[in-house]
Design a protein around this motif. Sequence first.
Motif, PDB file in Angstrom:
ATOM      1  N   PHE A 207       0.826  -1.213   0.000  1.00  0.00           N
ATOM      2  CA  PHE A 207       0.000   0.000   0.000  1.00  0.00           C
ATOM      3  C   PHE A 207       0.863   1.267   0.000  1.00  0.00           C
ATOM      4  CE2 PHE A 207      -2.490   3.330   2.132  1.00  0.00           C
ATOM      5  CZ  PHE A 207      -3.575   3.376   1.273  1.00  0.00           C
ATOM      6  N   ARG A 210       2.360   1.877  -3.274  1.00  0.00           N
ATOM      7  CA  ARG A 210       1.373   2.352  -4.252  1.00  0.00           C
ATOM      8  C   ARG A 210       1.032   3.829  -4.030  1.00  0.00           C
ATOM      9  NH1 ARG A 210      -3.450   0.309  -4.462  1.00  0.00           N
ATOM     10  NH2 ARG A 210      -3.448  -1.002  -2.603  1.00  0.00           N
ATOM     11  N   VAL A 211       1.016   4.234  -2.762  1.00  0.00           N
ATOM     12  CA  VAL A 211       0.787   5.663  -2.471  1.00  0.00           C
ATOM     13  C   VAL A 211       1.919   6.487  -3.089  1.00  0.00           C
ATOM     14  CG1 VAL A 211       0.718   7.411  -0.641  1.00  0.00           C
ATOM     15  CG2 VAL A 211      -0.535   5.264  -0.348  1.00  0.00           C
ATOM     16  N   LEU A 214       1.657   6.593  -6.905  1.00  0.00           N
ATOM     17  CA  LEU A 214       0.603   7.482  -7.418  1.00  0.00           C
ATOM     18  C   LEU A 214       1.053   8.941  -7.302  1.00  0.00           C
ATOM     19  CD1 LEU A 214      -2.377   7.614  -8.505  1.00  0.00           C
ATOM     20  CD2 LEU A 214      -3.039   8.118  -6.159  1.00  0.00           C
TER      21      LEU A 214
ATOM     22  N   VAL B 492      -5.886   4.139  -2.605  1.00  0.00           N
ATOM     23  CA  VAL B 492      -4.818   5.137  -2.460  1.00  0.00           C
ATOM     24  C   VAL B 492      -5.393   6.552  -2.574  1.00  0.00           C
ATOM     25  CG1 VAL B 492      -2.719   6.038  -3.516  1.00  0.00           C
ATOM     26  CG2 VAL B 492      -3.028   3.581  -3.302  1.00  0.00           C
ATOM     27  N   MET B 493      -6.274   6.739  -3.543  1.00  0.00           N
ATOM     28  CA  MET B 493      -6.866   8.082  -3.713  1.00  0.00           C
ATOM     29  C   MET B 493      -7.705   8.454  -2.492  1.00  0.00           C
ATOM     30  SD  MET B 493      -7.813   8.599  -7.698  1.00  0.00           S
ATOM     31  CE  MET B 493      -7.854   7.040  -8.520  1.00  0.00           C
ATOM     32  N   PHE B 495      -7.219   7.409   0.555  1.00  0.00           N
ATOM     33  CA  PHE B 495      -6.269   7.691   1.622  1.00  0.00           C
ATOM     34  C   PHE B 495      -5.683   9.103   1.471  1.00  0.00           C
ATOM     35  CE2 PHE B 495      -1.702   7.728   2.721  1.00  0.00           C
ATOM     36  CZ  PHE B 495      -1.797   7.575   4.092  1.00  0.00           C
ATOM     37  N   LEU B 496      -5.279   9.433   0.242  1.00  0.00           N
ATOM     38  CA  LEU B 496      -4.686  10.757   0.009  1.00  0.00           C
ATOM     39  C   LEU B 496      -5.710  11.865   0.263  1.00  0.00           C
ATOM     40  CD1 LEU B 496      -2.481  10.064  -3.153  1.00  0.00           C
ATOM     41  CD2 LEU B 496      -1.705  10.498  -0.818  1.00  0.00           C
TER      42      LEU B 496
END
Lengths: 528, 528
Positions: A207, A210-211, A214, B492-493, B495-496
């Motif tokens: 994870f 992947r963060v 991105l 991920v999006m 989370f961000l």
Amino acid sequence: MLCPGLLRRLLALLWLWAGSASAGRGGRVLVMPVDGSHWLSMKLLVNELAVRGHEVVVLVPETSLLIEGSEKLPYRTETFAVPYTRAGLAQSIDWLKEGIFYKSPVLTDLSVNVQRLLNFTGTQVRGCEALLYNGPTMQQLRRRSFDLLLTDPFLPCGAIIAASLSLPAVYFLRGMPCGLDTQALQCPSPPSFVPRFQSGSTDRMNFGQRVKNLVMSVVELQLCRIMYAQFDELASRYLGQEVTYRELIGRGAIWLLRYDFTFEYPRPVMPNMVFIGGINCARAQSLPEDLEEFVEGSGEHGFVVFTLGSMVSSMPPEKAAEVFKAFSRIPQRVMWRYTGPVPDHVPENVKLMKWLPQNDLLAHPKARAFITHGGTHGIYEGICNGVPMVMLPLFGDQGDNVHRVASRGVGIVLSIYDITAETLLEALDKVINDSSYSSKMKKLSGIHNDRPIEPLDLAVYWTEFVMRHKGADHLRPAAHHLNWVQYHSLDVMGFLLVVVVTVALIIIKCCSLCLRQCCGRLRKTKVE
Amino acid sequence: MLCPGLLRRLLALLWLWAGSASAGRGGRVLVMPVDGSHWLSMKLLVNELAVRGHEVVVLVPETSLLIEGSEKLPYRTETFAVPYTRAGLAQSIDWLKEGIFYKSPVLTDLSVNVQRLLNFTGTQVRGCEALLYNGPTMQQLRRRSFDLLLTDPFLPCGAIIAASLSLPAVYFLRGMPCGLDTQALQCPSPPSFVPRFQSGSTDRMNFGQRVKNLVMSVVELQLCRIMYAQFDELASRYLGQEVTYRELIGRGAIWLLRYDFTFEYPRPVMPNMVFIGGINCARAQSLPEDLEEFVEGSGEHGFVVFTLGSMVSSMPPEKAAEVFKAFSRIPQRVMWRYTGPVPDHVPENVKLMKWLPQNDLLAHPKARAFITHGGTHGIYEGICNGVPMVMLPLFGDQGDNVHRVASRGVGIVLSIYDITAETLLEALDKVINDSSYSSKMKKLSGIHNDRPIEPLDLAVYWTEFVMRHKGADHLRPAAHHLNWVQYHSLDVMGFLLVVVVTVALIIIKCCSLCLRQCCGRLRKTKVE
């Protein structure tokens, strides 16, 4: 008896000849190469096209590193004046290499790398500009009715000339900084399994990775704007229309990409991407007599090949001392491309050379290990010939390249900035004596070499295809007509969201109105 | 003198032979085909593999439409018992074709099509189940140590057997309903330029079409769940593990896809997709004497070929009457595969046949037009041979196929349900006499036939590759380890977004606190 491998090569040549016979006359190919190591593999295609009967003209800056003309060559070179000297060019290369032996890769961060690359390309872009604004030369090129422009889009000259002369373009490259090639190709690149440049991840990410990936893919988009700003400006100014370099190279017919999936991670691709990884190592020649004698004398232990690429042939004395020390303690013989200061007592098993036939040496059955900087040419020569590697990345894409090789278990990465005799010895011992490296490398090599058509033949085929059909429009996705928002359907999703919210609001409003009316009536009835 | 085309074919065969020689012994290939037209092109590969020295065993349901065994064939067929009769199978096909001549395509909507398809596949899935639960047969297959399973994933049997026997699988197909192939391949399919099945759009869509396409791509995901529910259930039950059919076929090594980009719109693809469009029409044979005489007698006007595919060889008398009427008014001769009732006065220029060598006829230089239902086999035979088409789609993927052909300006689509002599005449007149159709078709045909390796040879190559390397893992994207949310980076999006919102809230809170404190102090000072 003719071995099947040789027979296949022979048949491939006959096949291409037959194709050429049906294709009619040879075409006229204008080549705008990129100097340095980029030229080394493009030259193979350029040469083959000329041998196949095409008229090939290579444009060469008068101050060039590796591109040379000669009457003996089947293609013609034509030089153009550039506003920099050989010393200026050498200086721009030195900037690129500055501090590579002394700074930790962590310290040479992204912004420094970008700045170095901008400095390096800046010099050559000025040369490109000199050509474009050289009226008589451009007029002459226009008059000669070429059928195709072959270029490496790492520099903008080729794509601008193609647009200016309305020629279909074929690109020949490994990839472009900040992934501009993927963007220009309209090729999806999901950050969930396509690791970004310098992310340090493989295609299998947790994870956190992947963060990071991105975030880096967003940063890349911005980075591209900075890195190609001078290309955008030059293209727009010269062509007299607002155009980004990304849009410009997006017009390319075929992209010949110097990789395959024994090296790169499998990922989405587009139909006009042709994979020619290993084009530089398909044809190994036999060794010169003295070298053959030296490697044959290595006995059962075999030998090690050590090069740091076409741009770096030396290293600081204290680093070299560590390397010599390590070499003095291995039973293998070593062939090292080295032009630095030679110490007094060079170990007997080490042969220093100004240049060495890297691919031919690696193709020798006694080659046991390859110490390389991790340029794609070297890496593919290692893979083609099934030789495990010890890798010392220096700059550019090399850090990413070696990471890919290491993730397949066929090589070990060391840092040149803190290399010692012990770390080098340990790494060499592993790749030579731990059979997992050689067996995995043999398997990878077998897969890489098992292909329906040789990379060089494939490159020739698609280049000729573009000449025969004046492009490859049938492979061009309609995505080129969409902007970023449209491509990702963000406008459509926004619209659908508005519709859904509006409908939901209307329903809620209606329900509440109904409810109020019902309650009102109920209250009225109760009151009555 | 040997013509270059023939020479290339000869060289390709020699090349493959050389490959085979280096590959060592022939492999053992288990084939689980899909009956009907699907078999017609797979048979070519099966045959070629057997001719090349592989031991090929084809599993055939005892009640079969087109798969036949014979001692003369180089491959072996082995039948298995199925719980349906020939009549039952015929009935399931009749359901598929029900009402095609009388209902407008708009009326035969998506749900009807899905229901028909479920009925059709249902019968064959029962046959598949009978094989899987036939203990002795499966035991015997397991003992025979096959190297590979070749199948068409349109039906689930092959993929389940591959998983059960731990065999690498090669798939041979045109595509799968609701785009399950694309999903299983983890291949991005942006709805902004990849039109969905039955969307009626090309790859260039306006905003409205893009909205429709996005909605349909969401619907497709749901549709897949319904359509493959029985496959999921069978696979999970038989293999004793929770697995969807999508996951199961996602394990396939190589996907041999019967299309290329002269027919399909260019779109993102994956490295393990191999395009073999036109595999069914590469080798045209010379015509039998009577047919040669008939077509040669057509003079300068040439002739028209008319077939509605392997499953439909008749039509209602009133439709046939319109067709006969149209044919009686054209100067071309017509060859029609027709087994329906023959009227009294068949026009002299029309030859009715129970079966006709479609590809060989289309390859004849006097072929002027091809009237087809738009199956991919027929369409590729039209493209290979450069014959413009009049298309009468009936069911399945045919509506989409003909739309693709028409969008390239090489054919005209008519509706079979409201066809008249006039509309057919007009369409024939256009494709025969309007030179734009024939010239565009010649160009398309030229591009299609210009390829570095013939589709059949390519299919053989990759099938053998999978045998040599026990799979093609290096082409398998890491995306297979991600779920839908992860693949699209939605986690991920999310989370961000949470991070950004939290940081923003903290900053706002801090600012307001500071502001309040400052204001407080200011007030205090003023008060003092």
